[in-house]
Structures are given as C-alpha cells and as structure tokens.
Design an enzyme around this catalytic site. Structure first.
Site, PDB file in Angstrom:
ATOM      1  N   TYR A 323      12.151 -17.930   8.886  1.00 21.05           N
ATOM      2  CA  TYR A 323      12.220 -16.407   9.210  1.00 21.05           C
ATOM      3  C   TYR A 323      13.688 -16.156   9.391  1.00 21.05           C
ATOM      4  O   TYR A 323      14.393 -16.678  10.169  1.00 21.05           O
ATOM      5  CB  TYR A 323      11.551 -15.972  10.672  1.00 21.05           C
ATOM      6  CG  TYR A 323      11.169 -14.576  10.620  1.00 21.05           C
ATOM      7  CD1 TYR A 323      12.012 -13.545  10.159  1.00 21.05           C
ATOM      8  CD2 TYR A 323      10.334 -14.357  11.930  1.00 21.05           C
ATOM      9  CE1 TYR A 323      11.685 -12.152  10.344  1.00 21.05           C
ATOM     10  CE2 TYR A 323      10.222 -12.632  12.268  1.00 21.05           C
ATOM     11  CZ  TYR A 323      10.966 -11.858  11.428  1.00 21.05           C
ATOM     12  OH  TYR A 323      10.614 -10.611  11.660  1.00 21.05           O
ATOM     13  N   CYS A 324      14.005 -15.192   8.366  1.00 17.63           N
ATOM     14  CA  CYS A 324      15.410 -14.740   8.504  1.00 17.63           C
ATOM     15  C   CYS A 324      16.391 -15.987   8.239  1.00 17.63           C
ATOM     16  O   CYS A 324      16.360 -16.440   7.506  1.00 17.63           O
ATOM     17  CB  CYS A 324      15.683 -13.756   9.891  1.00 17.63           C
ATOM     18  SG  CYS A 324      17.430 -12.988   9.812  1.00 17.63           S
ATOM     19  N   VAL A 325      17.422 -16.019   9.386  1.00 18.77           N
ATOM     20  CA  VAL A 325      18.524 -16.991   9.158  1.00 18.77           C
ATOM     21  C   VAL A 325      17.962 -18.390   9.019  1.00 18.77           C
ATOM     22  O   VAL A 325      18.409 -19.222   8.510  1.00 18.77           O
ATOM     23  CB  VAL A 325      19.594 -16.915  10.268  1.00 18.77           C
ATOM     24  CG1 VAL A 325      20.375 -15.607   9.821  1.00 18.77           C
ATOM     25  CG2 VAL A 325      18.997 -17.088  11.531  1.00 18.77           C
ATOM     26  N   GLY A 327      14.962 -18.803   7.508  1.00 16.49           N
ATOM     27  CA  GLY A 327      14.862 -19.344   6.340  1.00 16.49           C
ATOM     28  C   GLY A 327      15.917 -19.873   5.187  1.00 16.49           C
ATOM     29  O   GLY A 327      15.855 -20.400   4.657  1.00 16.49           O
TER      30      GLY A 327
END
Length: 591
Positions: A323-325, A327
């Site tokens: 998720y987000c960073v 990822g």
C-alpha cells in the site's frame, strides 16, 4: 438574520458591556495560563515549529507571542482585503452555478439569503477563479514552476475564503450573538489545546481506541523484530486458500487503516472470504531504528516476513500487497528477488495506490525542494527520526480546504468539537519516520526517479531492475487520489513484464481503497482490453457499481484456487511460531 442584525445594532446595555468585558478577560486569562504552562515545561512553545509548515523563519525560535502576533496580523490583512473588496462591488444577485452550490463552505442559507454575504461569496468565487486561471495563462514558465504556482495560488485562495474569518462568516456571527461569545472562548481553548499538542484536532477525542473499537480483527502477533511485528489473523472459515496473503502497509502510517471498525475492515473481510491473512505492523521510528534504510525495509522487512510465512505454513509462495510507499518498496523487493532467482516466493503482487515511476507524482513533489530538505535535516538532526506530525501536516496541506480550514472554522470559530470519525482518528495517529530513509526516499525516488532506471538503485549491493519483474500484478488506483494520482500509479503498467490487471476505483487515496462491498459506495472501472495508456483504459473500461474488493478476490483465486483445512499452523499459535501477544500488538500503540 434580520433579528440578528437588529440585535447587533442595538445600543449595548451595562450588562452587555460587563458580559463582553468578562469574555475578553477570560480569553486573556486562558492565553496567560497557556503561556505560564509552557514556561514550566521549559519550552517557549511546546511541540510547535511554525517553520515546519512554511511559516516564519526556520532559524528563529518558536516564540508563542510572535506567532500569535503573526496570526493576528494575517487575519487582520484578510479582513482589510475583504473590506476593500466590499467597498468596490455592488450588492445582490446570485449566479446559481452548480459548482458554487456544492461548495460546503457556503452551504448555509445565510450565504445566499443575505445580500451582503451573498456578494462576499460571489466575489470570492469569481476572484478565486480568476487567480487560478491566471496561473495557466502565464507564459515562459516550465511545468514544475507552473505546478508550484498553481499549488501556492490554490492554498492562498483557500486560506482567504471569507468563511475562514469570523466577521465575514454569517454562521459564526450568528453563533457569537446567540452564545454571547462563548463559541469564541471554546474555540480559543480548542486552539490552545491543538497548539500544545502540535496537531489539528479532526475527530472527537476519546471516541476511538486501537484494540477497543479499531483494529479488532482477532489474531496474534507471531513475530517481532526491531523493525516490525507480524500479525497472523484467526481464520473464520473451515477452509482457506492455500497461498496466504501478507499485507505491507505504508510505514508512514499505522496499519489499521486496513482494519478500522469491523464493518470497514479489509482485514476482517479477507479472513471471512477464506484467506490466510498476515499483516505487518511497522515500528514507529525511534533512536533504535533511526539508521534504517531501503535495504532494511526490503530485506529485514518484506523479504523476512515473506520467508517467515512460507516457513510457518510450509508453502512455496505468498500473495503480497503493498500500500502506497510500501508498494514502492515491494517493487524493489520483487526486483531483488528476481535478481536472485527467487521470484517464485511471491505468487502475485497487489499494489494499492502505489507509485514506482514518479515522473507524474503530483503535488507531493512540490515538497522535495532544497528548502524542504534543509528543514528535514534540521528537524531530525538531534534524534535521527522525523516526528510524524510534520508528515501529517504536509498531507493536510494537500487538501487544505477539507483538512485544515474546515476544522479552523468548526473548532476555533464556531467552538464546536468535530464529530467522531474513525478514518480521521487514524489520519491523526501519526508515525515517526527514520530520517535518513525518509530523505533518501524523497531524493532518490520522488526527485531523481531512480527506481525506473535499471541499476540506479541497489539493495545490499544488488542492482534493481523492475522492468524484469514478471510476477502477476493487480494494480489499484483512485480516480480522485491527490497523493498518488492515477496517472502516476498507471505507470506500473509500463514497467512490469508479467500479466497485469489495472482497476480504477472511485474516490481517493483512502476511501478508494477502504471501500467494503457491504457499503455499496462509489464504483470502479475495469477493462479486458490491452490498453497502452490510462486514457485508452478509461475509454474502453466498463463501470461497475460498488467495491472493487470482489474483483480482486476473483483475480487472486485465479492465481491459485487451491484450498486447505484451516487447522494446524493456519491457526495463530498452533504452528512453530508461538503467540507473543494479541492483535493488534504493541507496535501500533507505541507513540
């Protein structure tokens, strides 16, 4: 409103004068008590550094009286500006524009029913449109400079809204007359409380507690390292998918964004669908992990968790979610595993609003200039980690109208307490960040965009080339995401070489992800055609109502539909890893 105006124009009685004198005295006393308490703590202004938010001199001490004076001057300038505007604009008339009617700042009927405030509203909206339009008409500036001008202009326009000033907001004036100034005293108390805590209050205090009504999905912490805790959730079905799922949430936030209240919990939903689910809970940075870098989050974080789960359950591979960073880091992890011929450890990879190519990363790139980097260096020089409140303030600035000024009006001018909201409780539950890794993330990825250049980034001496990754990939983007714009998330499609499925979800960075099927909210778009660009995808995509979670589950089962009994090591504590503590663990509660 007419009665209020009449009351406002009446000659004050002796009782009125005594009351308002008492109000001003109470306000002065509150300020003095706050100042005295600050001195007791040997802090000129506890937990507050105006330079961190772009105000004041970064080298100057955080003097509360100077800050109060600066704030008063800023508001005075705003009122002076509105006075000049009103002096040269005729009264009356409404445009009826639909965009205006949807603007929550001016939802109260007084903004249209009273000709003075109707003029204020219309004038502000017209001037705002002109200012924002001027940015796009300026010639001879590069795209980066134009983006900075646009962001600065939008921030200025939002700050100058007449709704943000007591004397130009009819709701505040009405409330002040009705409560005889009590709203302003309550607002002052709210403001001083927030200043002392160094953070704007966005939800009702005490309404939520991790482990009580947030992050309550049953499970156990089965592993703890200096960097993370590994949570294994208790199965609720007789059989589960053979290949387990491990979630890597962003280390800049608490993991329970994916385990809010039970009806919103992605974790609970996954478990109820028959998934063996593991969650990584990152440690909020302190001196013990201040030196953590990319190598640590890849090897001691993601790869270590993947190997731990594989060994615990006796499986060849896991499904990984970033998720987000996290990822972004997952992409580096996949590149590392590919380089070491260990790509088969990850059956599939799912990316929630994550970026690997930062060439179109949006407004966050505006916070990577030399001034910001220098400020980060100063803020983290002593302890080696960044106080998470500064990062929270940055994210709030990206949506200042909704996440800052809305609460300035509600909390400080109207003197109200914000309503309980689990998502905003999470948003305010900040996490400290290892300073060096945070700066390197901004410098190497956001600014230099090194992850998409083969060999430009290495993990433990291994050059990373994400263009060689062939892992099946599910990529989710939010249509209205202001942190990871869909144009930026899409670029994963241009790099990974394996089979990919892209899904565009309604809403933004959080609500676009946390959208349980039972809520029947928003929509998502999918396309079975091969498309080269996001624009082509949108043109060919079909809209589906509701959550994209079922689409992801169907895709996940296609990667490996085999199920096994939910017994033995599939139950937390029944395998070789013994429980350390109940979920959600202690790392998520550490401050």
């Amino acid at each position: 409103m007419a009665d209020d105006t009449k009351a406002a124009g009446a000659i004050p009685t002796l009782e009125d004068w005594q009351h308002w004198t008492l109000v001003m005295g109470r306000a002065q006393q509150m300020l003095m008590e706050f100042w005295a308490e600050s001195l007791k703590k040997d802090q000129p202004f506890p937990a507050w550094d105006p330079s961190a938010f772009g105000f004041g001199d970064a080298k100057a001490p955080a003097d509360p009286m100077a800050l109060m004076s600066a704030g008063a001057q800023a508001w005075a300038k705003g009122l002076e500006t509105w006075g000049k505007v009103l002096g040269g604009v005729p009264l009356g008339g409404t445009s009826g524009d639909e965009k205006e009617r949807k603007d929550r700042r001016f939802a109260a009927p007084e903004w249209r029913e009273n000709p003075i405030f109707d003029t204020i509203r219309q004038t502000y909206l017209r001037v705002s449109d002109q200012l924002l339009g001027t940015v796009d008409e300026i010639e001879g500036v590069d795209a980066e400079t134009r983006d900075k001008l646009r962001f600065a202009t939008r921030s200025f326009v939002d700050a100058m809204s007449p709704s943000n000033f007591a004397l130009t907001n009819p709701q505040v004036l009405k409330r002040t007359l009705e409560s005889r100034g009590e709203n302003l005293l309550k607002g002052l108390a709210n403001m001083l409380r927030d200043i002392a805590g160094g953070q704007l209050t966005q939800t009702k205090s005490g309404a939520f507690e991790v482990g009580r009504n947030l992050a309550t999905t049953p499970g156990k912490v089965v592993k703890q390292t200096p960097l993370y805790q590994l949570i294994q959730y208790t199965p609720t079905t007789d059989e589960v998918l053979r290949t387990p799922v491990v979630v890597f949430p962003p280390w800049i936030n608490r993991f329970y964004i994916l385990d809010l209240t039970p009806e919103k919990s992605f974790a609970k939903w996954c478990v109820d669908q028959g998934i063996s689910l593991f969650m990584v809970s990152w440690k909020s940075a302190d001196e013990s992990i201040a030196d953590a870098r990319l190598d640590d989050y890849v090897l001691k974080g993601q790869v270590d968790a993947i190997d731990t789960i594989r060994d615990l359950l006796g499986v060849e591979a896991v499904h990984a979610i970033g998720y987000c960073v996290a990822g972004t880091t997952l992409a580096a992890t996949l590149g590392y595993l590919h380089a070491h011929k260990q790509a088969n450890k990850v059956r599939s990879a799912t990316f929630f609003t994550a970026q690997v190519d930062f060439s179109e990363a949006g407004d966050l790139k505006l916070f990577t200039g030399p001034e910001t980097m220098g400020l980060l260096e100063k803020l983290t020089a002593e302890k080696g980690y960044l106080d998470g409140r500064y990062m929270a303030a940055t994210f709030n600035l990206l949506r200042g109208r909704d996440l800052i000024w809305n609460y300035v009006v509600n909390n400080y001018l109207l003197g109200e307490e914000p309503p309980p909201f689990d998502l905003l409780h999470w948003n305010s539950d900040t996490t400290n960040l290892p300073a060096g890794w945070h700066r390197d993330y901004l410098e190497s990825l956001y600014k230099a965009n090194k992850l998409v250049t083969a060999g430009a980034i290495s993990v433990a001496g291994t050059p990373i080339d994400i263009d060689q990754v062939k892992t099946p990939t599910y990529i989710q983007a939010g249509r209205e995401d202001h942190i990871a714009p869909p144009e930026s998330v899409w670029k994963i499609m241009d790099h990974f070489k394996g089979p990919k499925r892209f899904v565009l979800a309604g809403s933004g960075h959080i609500a676009g992800v946390v959208n349980p099927p039972a809520a029947e909210k928003y929509q998502h778009w999918v396309s079975d055609r091969d498309t080269a660009t996001l624009e082509e995808f949108i043109d060919s995509a079909s809209e589906r109502k509701g959550s994209w979670w079922p689409d992801w589950l169907e895709w996940l089962k296609e990667q490996d539909p085999t199920t096994v009994k939910a017994e033995g090591a599939r139950v937390p504590g029944k395998g070789k890893l013994k429980p350390i503590e109940d979920a959600p663990g202690s790392y998520v509660k550490a401050r």
